[in-house]
Design an enzyme around this catalytic site. Structure first.
Site, PDB file in Angstrom:
ATOM      1  N   CYS A  61     -10.035 -19.073 -13.551  1.00  0.00           N
ATOM      2  CA  CYS A  61     -10.999 -18.293 -12.680  1.00  0.00           C
ATOM      3  C   CYS A  61     -11.055 -17.993 -11.259  1.00  0.00           C
ATOM      4  O   CYS A  61     -10.564 -16.820 -10.726  1.00  0.00           O
ATOM      5  CB  CYS A  61     -10.846 -17.069 -13.854  1.00  0.00           C
ATOM      6  SG  CYS A  61     -10.438 -16.532 -15.315  1.00  0.00           S
ATOM      7  N   ASP A  62     -11.458 -19.370 -10.703  1.00  0.00           N
ATOM      8  CA  ASP A  62     -11.974 -19.396  -9.338  1.00  0.00           C
ATOM      9  C   ASP A  62     -11.950 -20.156  -8.750  1.00  0.00           C
ATOM     10  O   ASP A  62     -12.521 -20.609  -7.889  1.00  0.00           O
ATOM     11  CB  ASP A  62     -13.581 -18.124  -9.141  1.00  0.00           C
ATOM     12  CG  ASP A  62     -13.798 -17.253  -7.765  1.00  0.00           C
ATOM     13  OD1 ASP A  62     -12.675 -17.532  -7.058  1.00  0.00           O
ATOM     14  OD2 ASP A  62     -15.382 -17.716  -7.969  1.00  0.00           O
ATOM     15  N   LEU A  63     -10.713 -20.820  -8.708  1.00  0.00           N
ATOM     16  CA  LEU A  63     -10.230 -22.400  -8.176  1.00  0.00           C
ATOM     17  C   LEU A  63     -10.209 -21.831  -6.833  1.00  0.00           C
ATOM     18  O   LEU A  63      -9.108 -21.073  -5.993  1.00  0.00           O
ATOM     19  CB  LEU A  63      -9.758 -22.724  -8.242  1.00  0.00           C
ATOM     20  CG  LEU A  63      -8.711 -24.304  -8.639  1.00  0.00           C
ATOM     21  CD1 LEU A  63      -9.940 -25.188  -8.317  1.00  0.00           C
ATOM     22  CD2 LEU A  63      -7.695 -24.193  -9.022  1.00  0.00           C
ATOM     23  N   ASN A  67     -15.720 -24.660  -4.590  1.00  0.00           N
ATOM     24  CA  ASN A  67     -15.614 -24.338  -6.099  1.00  0.00           C
ATOM     25  C   ASN A  67     -15.285 -25.823  -6.360  1.00  0.00           C
ATOM     26  O   ASN A  67     -15.156 -26.339  -7.627  1.00  0.00           O
ATOM     27  CB  ASN A  67     -15.755 -23.644  -6.945  1.00  0.00           C
ATOM     28  CG  ASN A  67     -16.124 -22.247  -7.306  1.00  0.00           C
ATOM     29  OD1 ASN A  67     -16.953 -21.903  -6.477  1.00  0.00           O
ATOM     30  ND2 ASN A  67     -15.140 -21.079  -7.262  1.00  0.00           N
ATOM     31  N   THR A 104     -11.101 -14.799  -6.146  1.00  0.00           N
ATOM     32  CA  THR A 104     -11.443 -14.647  -4.463  1.00  0.00           C
ATOM     33  C   THR A 104      -9.631 -13.953  -4.476  1.00  0.00           C
ATOM     34  O   THR A 104      -9.243 -15.265  -4.307  1.00  0.00           O
ATOM     35  CB  THR A 104     -11.984 -15.815  -4.260  1.00  0.00           C
ATOM     36  OG1 THR A 104     -13.015 -15.851  -4.762  1.00  0.00           O
ATOM     37  CG2 THR A 104     -12.230 -15.382  -2.813  1.00  0.00           C
TER      38      THR A 104
END
Length: 246
Positions: A61-63, A67, A104
């Site tokens: 959900c936030d690649l 990260n 993001t």
């Protein structure tokens, strides 16, 4: 215990001495083409594991580059699972959620803005944007993308000007390598262009607007390994030509 001698829980990661991919892309800026392809393959394997090999499917959900952490040997590790979602049951295609947009800006899949549930296909979208950023060194939130996005910018360049959107430092690095070995063969340069074009194509295919049009992560791994093979063949020809000239 903390400094007041009170118990607390902490999530401790293995230390990654080379920091984040974001730093290497936008501050250091000295990743070679082979390193970028290798990092892309590392992340693809991580996603394949999360989506298909660890029991219940996990959606990150936030690649994004921040990260992706790099070990001392420059192997990429996916980190920060604060927004991750464990899928314990099959999702209905029309299922939706009132949960806030996951991820993001710039990397978040468009369907999340419509209230769609977390899904592996959304991670694939983020991965596609990550691939395009790897090759262009342009953030999806760059001011140049006011009327288009990184996906359209890269897709439009696929026809005949892929090398014009690639990170210029990458091209300078590769050209210097050819000149230093006094190899002017068109085949070597064509192989590099073929590798770059293939990676950009994968990035565009992964970041399609509709989830059903995005690539499967297993196919991504196969295609990226093919791109790496093309590049390695080019380097082997370089080495062989250098030896025969000595």
């Amino acid at each position: 215990m903390d400094f007041q001698r009170k118990d607390f829980k902490a999530l401790v990661y293995e230390f990654m001495p080379n920091g984040s991919l974001d730093r290497w892309l936008h501050q250091d800026g000295n990743l070679s083409l082979l390193q970028r392809v290798d990092l892309a393959i590392d992340v693809a394997h991580a996603l394949n594991y999360l989506h298909h090999e660890c029991g219940n499917s996990i959606v990150h959900c936030d690649l994004k580059p921040n990260n992706i952490l790099l070990h001392h040997d420059m192997v990429a590790r996916v980190s920060d699972f604060g927004l991750a979602k464990v899928l314990a049951r099959p999702l209905h295609p029309n299922q939706s959620s009132s949960v806030a947009v996951r991820g993001t800006i710039g990397y978040v899949a468009p369907e999340y803005g419509l209230g769609a549930e977390a899904s592996p296909k959304a991670d694939i979208y983020s991965y596609g944007i990550l691939l395009l950023e790897l090759m262009t060194s342009k953030r999806p939130t760059d001011n140049m993308f006011m009327e288009e996005n990184l996906h359209m910018y890269s897709k439009d360049a696929l026809h005949d000007r892929v090398l014009k959107i690639v990170d210029s430092t990458l091209l300078e690095h590769e050209n210097e390598e050819v000149e230093s070995s006094e190899i002017k063969t068109q085949v070597v340069l064509q192989n590099r262009e073929e590798c770059i074009t293939l990676v950009v194509k994968i990035g565009v295919a992964c970041s399609n607007q509709l989830p059903c049009d995005r690539m499967k992560i297993s196919d991504v791994i196969i295609e990226l390994q093919e791109a790496r093979k093309i590049l390695l063949i080019s380097k082997q020809r370089q080495t062989f030509s250098t030896i025969t000239q000595m």
